[in-house]
Design a protein around this motif. Structure first.
Motif, PDB file in Angstrom:
ATOM      1  N   ALA A  12     -12.690 -38.902  66.922  1.00 14.36           N
ATOM      2  CA  ALA A  12     -11.273 -39.229  66.730  1.00 14.36           C
ATOM      3  C   ALA A  12     -11.016 -39.379  65.234  1.00 14.36           C
ATOM      4  O   ALA A  12     -11.182 -40.459  64.660  1.00 14.36           O
ATOM      5  CB  ALA A  12     -10.917 -40.506  67.477  1.00 14.36           C
ATOM      6  N   LYS A  13     -10.608 -38.305  64.591  1.00 18.82           N
ATOM      7  CA  LYS A  13     -10.470 -38.289  63.141  1.00 18.82           C
ATOM      8  C   LYS A  13      -9.474 -39.308  62.595  1.00 18.82           C
ATOM      9  O   LYS A  13      -9.747 -39.928  61.560  1.00 18.82           O
ATOM     10  CB  LYS A  13     -10.099 -36.884  62.667  1.00 18.82           C
ATOM     11  CG  LYS A  13     -11.170 -35.838  62.923  1.00 18.82           C
ATOM     12  CD  LYS A  13     -12.493 -36.201  62.259  1.00 18.82           C
ATOM     13  CE  LYS A  13     -13.528 -35.109  62.472  1.00 18.82           C
ATOM     14  NZ  LYS A  13     -14.857 -35.501  61.960  1.00 18.82           N
ATOM     15  N   PRO A  14      -8.313 -39.512  63.222  1.00 23.16           N
ATOM     16  CA  PRO A  14      -7.397 -40.512  62.663  1.00 23.16           C
ATOM     17  C   PRO A  14      -8.012 -41.910  62.591  1.00 23.16           C
ATOM     18  O   PRO A  14      -7.770 -42.652  61.641  1.00 23.16           O
ATOM     19  CB  PRO A  14      -6.203 -40.480  63.626  1.00 23.16           C
ATOM     20  CG  PRO A  14      -6.229 -39.112  64.216  1.00 23.16           C
ATOM     21  CD  PRO A  14      -7.694 -38.792  64.352  1.00 23.16           C
ATOM     22  N   VAL A  15      -8.821 -42.253  63.606  1.00 22.53           N
ATOM     23  CA  VAL A  15      -9.475 -43.565  63.619  1.00 22.53           C
ATOM     24  C   VAL A  15     -10.568 -43.604  62.558  1.00 22.53           C
ATOM     25  O   VAL A  15     -10.637 -44.529  61.737  1.00 22.53           O
ATOM     26  CB  VAL A  15     -10.055 -43.886  65.010  1.00 22.53           C
ATOM     27  CG1 VAL A  15     -10.705 -45.261  65.015  1.00 22.53           C
ATOM     28  CG2 VAL A  15      -8.966 -43.801  66.073  1.00 22.53           C
ATOM     29  N   TYR A  16     -11.428 -42.584  62.553  1.00 20.33           N
ATOM     30  CA  TYR A  16     -12.543 -42.540  61.607  1.00 20.33           C
ATOM     31  C   TYR A  16     -12.044 -42.516  60.170  1.00 20.33           C
ATOM     32  O   TYR A  16     -12.522 -43.275  59.313  1.00 20.33           O
ATOM     33  CB  TYR A  16     -13.407 -41.314  61.886  1.00 20.33           C
ATOM     34  CG  TYR A  16     -14.652 -41.240  61.031  1.00 20.33           C
ATOM     35  CD1 TYR A  16     -15.793 -41.965  61.368  1.00 20.33           C
ATOM     36  CD2 TYR A  16     -14.686 -40.448  59.885  1.00 20.33           C
ATOM     37  CE1 TYR A  16     -16.937 -41.899  60.589  1.00 20.33           C
ATOM     38  CE2 TYR A  16     -15.819 -40.382  59.096  1.00 20.33           C
ATOM     39  CZ  TYR A  16     -16.942 -41.112  59.450  1.00 20.33           C
ATOM     40  OH  TYR A  16     -18.071 -41.055  58.674  1.00 20.33           O
ATOM     41  N   ARG A  63       0.077 -47.445  64.198  1.00 17.71           N
ATOM     42  CA  ARG A  63      -1.068 -47.528  63.289  1.00 17.71           C
ATOM     43  C   ARG A  63      -1.265 -48.964  62.808  1.00 17.71           C
ATOM     44  O   ARG A  63      -2.389 -49.478  62.783  1.00 17.71           O
ATOM     45  CB  ARG A  63      -0.861 -46.597  62.087  1.00 17.71           C
ATOM     46  CG  ARG A  63      -0.922 -45.112  62.428  1.00 17.71           C
ATOM     47  CD  ARG A  63      -0.684 -44.270  61.181  1.00 17.71           C
ATOM     48  NE  ARG A  63      -1.744 -44.462  60.210  1.00 17.71           N
ATOM     49  CZ  ARG A  63      -2.877 -43.775  60.165  1.00 17.71           C
ATOM     50  NH1 ARG A  63      -3.104 -42.833  61.089  1.00 17.71           N
ATOM     51  NH2 ARG A  63      -3.781 -44.003  59.246  1.00 17.71           N
ATOM     52  N   ALA A  64      -0.176 -49.626  62.437  1.00 18.45           N
ATOM     53  CA  ALA A  64      -0.270 -51.002  61.929  1.00 18.45           C
ATOM     54  C   ALA A  64      -0.762 -51.959  62.999  1.00 18.45           C
ATOM     55  O   ALA A  64      -1.453 -52.941  62.695  1.00 18.45           O
ATOM     56  CB  ALA A  64       1.093 -51.448  61.404  1.00 18.45           C
ATOM     57  N   LYS A  65      -0.434 -51.684  64.252  1.00 17.19           N
ATOM     58  CA  LYS A  65      -0.811 -52.578  65.341  1.00 17.19           C
ATOM     59  C   LYS A  65      -2.247 -52.382  65.798  1.00 17.19           C
ATOM     60  O   LYS A  65      -2.958 -53.363  66.082  1.00 17.19           O
ATOM     61  CB  LYS A  65       0.139 -52.388  66.523  1.00 17.19           C
ATOM     62  CG  LYS A  65      -0.127 -53.324  67.693  1.00 17.19           C
ATOM     63  CD  LYS A  65       0.908 -53.145  68.792  1.00 17.19           C
ATOM     64  CE  LYS A  65       0.664 -54.106  69.946  1.00 17.19           C
ATOM     65  NZ  LYS A  65       1.676 -53.943  71.032  1.00 17.19           N
ATOM     66  N   PHE A  66      -2.695 -51.136  65.870  1.00 18.59           N
ATOM     67  CA  PHE A  66      -3.982 -50.852  66.504  1.00 18.59           C
ATOM     68  C   PHE A  66      -5.099 -50.444  65.549  1.00 18.59           C
ATOM     69  O   PHE A  66      -6.275 -50.625  65.875  1.00 18.59           O
ATOM     70  CB  PHE A  66      -3.817 -49.766  67.564  1.00 18.59           C
ATOM     71  CG  PHE A  66      -2.945 -50.174  68.719  1.00 18.59           C
ATOM     72  CD1 PHE A  66      -3.358 -51.178  69.585  1.00 18.59           C
ATOM     73  CD2 PHE A  66      -1.718 -49.575  68.940  1.00 18.59           C
ATOM     74  CE1 PHE A  66      -2.571 -51.567  70.652  1.00 18.59           C
ATOM     75  CE2 PHE A  66      -0.912 -49.959  70.005  1.00 18.59           C
ATOM     76  CZ  PHE A  66      -1.344 -50.960  70.861  1.00 18.59           C
ATOM     77  N   LEU A  67      -4.773 -49.870  64.399  1.00 14.61           N
ATOM     78  CA  LEU A  67      -5.831 -49.414  63.500  1.00 14.61           C
ATOM     79  C   LEU A  67      -6.289 -50.541  62.580  1.00 14.61           C
ATOM     80  O   LEU A  67      -6.122 -50.500  61.359  1.00 14.61           O
ATOM     81  CB  LEU A  67      -5.361 -48.201  62.688  1.00 14.61           C
ATOM     82  CG  LEU A  67      -5.298 -46.884  63.453  1.00 14.61           C
ATOM     83  CD1 LEU A  67      -4.893 -45.741  62.532  1.00 14.61           C
ATOM     84  CD2 LEU A  67      -6.640 -46.567  64.128  1.00 14.61           C
ATOM     85  N   LYS A  68      -6.878 -51.545  63.188  1.00 16.84           N
ATOM     86  CA  LYS A  68      -7.462 -52.651  62.451  1.00 16.84           C
ATOM     87  C   LYS A  68      -8.625 -53.205  63.267  1.00 16.84           C
ATOM     88  O   LYS A  68      -8.617 -53.173  64.506  1.00 16.84           O
ATOM     89  CB  LYS A  68      -6.427 -53.735  62.152  1.00 16.84           C
ATOM     90  CG  LYS A  68      -5.678 -54.271  63.351  1.00 16.84           C
ATOM     91  CD  LYS A  68      -4.586 -55.233  62.897  1.00 16.84           C
ATOM     92  CE  LYS A  68      -3.853 -55.839  64.098  1.00 16.84           C
ATOM     93  NZ  LYS A  68      -2.788 -56.756  63.675  1.00 16.84           N
ATOM     94  N   ALA A  69      -9.607 -53.738  62.575  1.00 18.57           N
ATOM     95  CA  ALA A  69     -10.825 -54.200  63.244  1.00 18.57           C
ATOM     96  C   ALA A  69     -10.534 -55.305  64.249  1.00 18.57           C
ATOM     97  O   ALA A  69     -11.134 -55.347  65.332  1.00 18.57           O
ATOM     98  CB  ALA A  69     -11.851 -54.668  62.212  1.00 18.57           C
ATOM     99  N   PRO A 104      -3.232 -43.271  71.241  1.00 17.14           N
ATOM    100  CA  PRO A 104      -1.850 -43.572  70.843  1.00 17.14           C
ATOM    101  C   PRO A 104      -1.308 -42.504  69.894  1.00 17.14           C
ATOM    102  O   PRO A 104      -2.051 -41.659  69.378  1.00 17.14           O
ATOM    103  CB  PRO A 104      -1.972 -44.921  70.121  1.00 17.14           C
ATOM    104  CG  PRO A 104      -3.296 -45.476  70.541  1.00 17.14           C
ATOM    105  CD  PRO A 104      -4.172 -44.296  70.769  1.00 17.14           C
ATOM    106  N   ASN A 105      -0.035 -42.570  69.627  1.00 17.88           N
ATOM    107  CA  ASN A 105       0.589 -41.664  68.662  1.00 17.88           C
ATOM    108  C   ASN A 105       0.331 -42.202  67.261  1.00 17.88           C
ATOM    109  O   ASN A 105       1.095 -43.012  66.740  1.00 17.88           O
ATOM    110  CB  ASN A 105       2.092 -41.561  68.925  1.00 17.88           C
ATOM    111  CG  ASN A 105       2.790 -40.691  67.890  1.00 17.88           C
ATOM    112  OD1 ASN A 105       2.135 -39.963  67.130  1.00 17.88           O
ATOM    113  ND2 ASN A 105       4.105 -40.760  67.830  1.00 17.88           N
TER     114      ASN A 105
END
Length: 300
Positions: free
Chosen positions: A204-208, A79-85, A71-72
């Motif tokens: 994937a640095k943004p995720v890590y 980020r708010a929608k997907f970057l969470k456990a 994703p972008n």
């Protein structure tokens, strides 16, 4: 039995890369990689190693990782929608449905072990067994352990230098990177296998960075206070806890997890780092195969 690769289309519009070994085998095993933001690669031997046990093995790259769509991450809403456990836990459930798996085995390594625990608590009715590889049930114990590793490996002066660099956020500092590289070689990939080497960094640095921080030996991301110890005790499925004796996760916590879980076995890979399925595959896969053999016999 055949092997195949396919893209899994999610309801959110993104696609995930997946690969299946031993298609059509009686038992199903779904594998979750670590990181977060790493790749499926540590599972590449699982299919061949488990073929004679009649186990279908599927590994996939999670959203934002390696062969799957990214994703972008510059969009705050994304980020708010997907970057969470919780998103990644529900992603497992959707992948399971798309694969048609039920009464299946779930394996998770590191971060994958974390979301596997969370999946087993939320969706445990679909599981036949759970395999947690090098992941404990809380981050505070992990932080205590990696601090002890740093104090053991380096002098007080070096530790003070590293602490200052981390406070400043100067993670590109070449001297700091030398110390971190030493820790990775000792506690993550002890044998430095060529097959895990790449010309470019594929993490994937943004995720890590969002969840963990800069590296395995400092926690500055969203996971810093994660604690699932109370929920872990509610997991009822037969569970294999697979750890190594020279890695980033504390064995003392793994031993406590075994005692507190209703149906768990702890096995330890000697001379293995965090990626001990690569460091010492002979022992690791013997322990893994014994788990499946005992499950099939009803003697686990």
């Amino acid at each position: 039995m055949k092997d195949y690769t396919k893209m899994i289309s999610l309801a959110n519009g993104y696609q995930l890369w997946s690969h299946t070994n031993n298609a059509g085998a009686a038992d199903k095993l779904l594998c979750l990689h670590g990181g977060p933001g790493d790749t499926h690669e540590v599972y590449e031997e699982f299919g061949p190693r488990l073929k004679d046990l009649d186990i279908e093995v599927t590994m996939y790259d999670q959203l934002g990782s390696w062969y799957s769509e990214t994703p972008n991450w510059d969009d705050p809403k994304i980020r708010a929608k997907f970057l969470k456990a919780d998103y990644y836990v529900d992603e497992i459930e959707e992948v399971r449905q798309k694969l048609g798996y039920d009464n299946f085995y779930l394996a998770g390594h590191s971060w994958g072990g974390m979301i596997a625990m969370m999946y087993a608590h939320k969706y445990g009715q679909h599981l036949k067994g759970l395999i947690i590889i090098s992941m404990i049930d809380n981050i505070p114990d992990y932080v205590t352990h990696i601090k002890a590793i740093r104090q053991r490996e380096f002098s007080p002066a070096v530790n003070a230098f590293m602490d200052d660099i981390e406070k400043r956020g100067d993670f590109a500092n070449s001297t700091y990177r030398t110390y971190i590289d030493h820790l990775y070689k000792e506690y993550v990939n002890r044998r430095q296998p060529e097959r895990l080497a790449h010309l470019v960094d594929i993490q994937a640095k943004p995720v890590y960075n969002n969840f963990q921080g800069d590296n395995e030996f400092v926690i500055q991301g969203d996971l810093d206070n994660w604690d699932y110890s109370k929920e872990l005790q509610k997991i009822q499925v037969p569970t294999l806890l697979a750890f190594a004796d020279h890695e980033t996760m504390p064995l003392e916590t793994a031993q406590r997890m075994q005692r507190e879980m209703s149906h768990a076995r702890l096995v330890v890979t000697p001379n293995g780092g965090h990626n001990h399925m690569v460091d010492n595959p002979g022992v690791f896969f013997t322990n893994l195969r014994n788990y499946f053999v005992d499950m099939k016999k009803g003697t686990f």
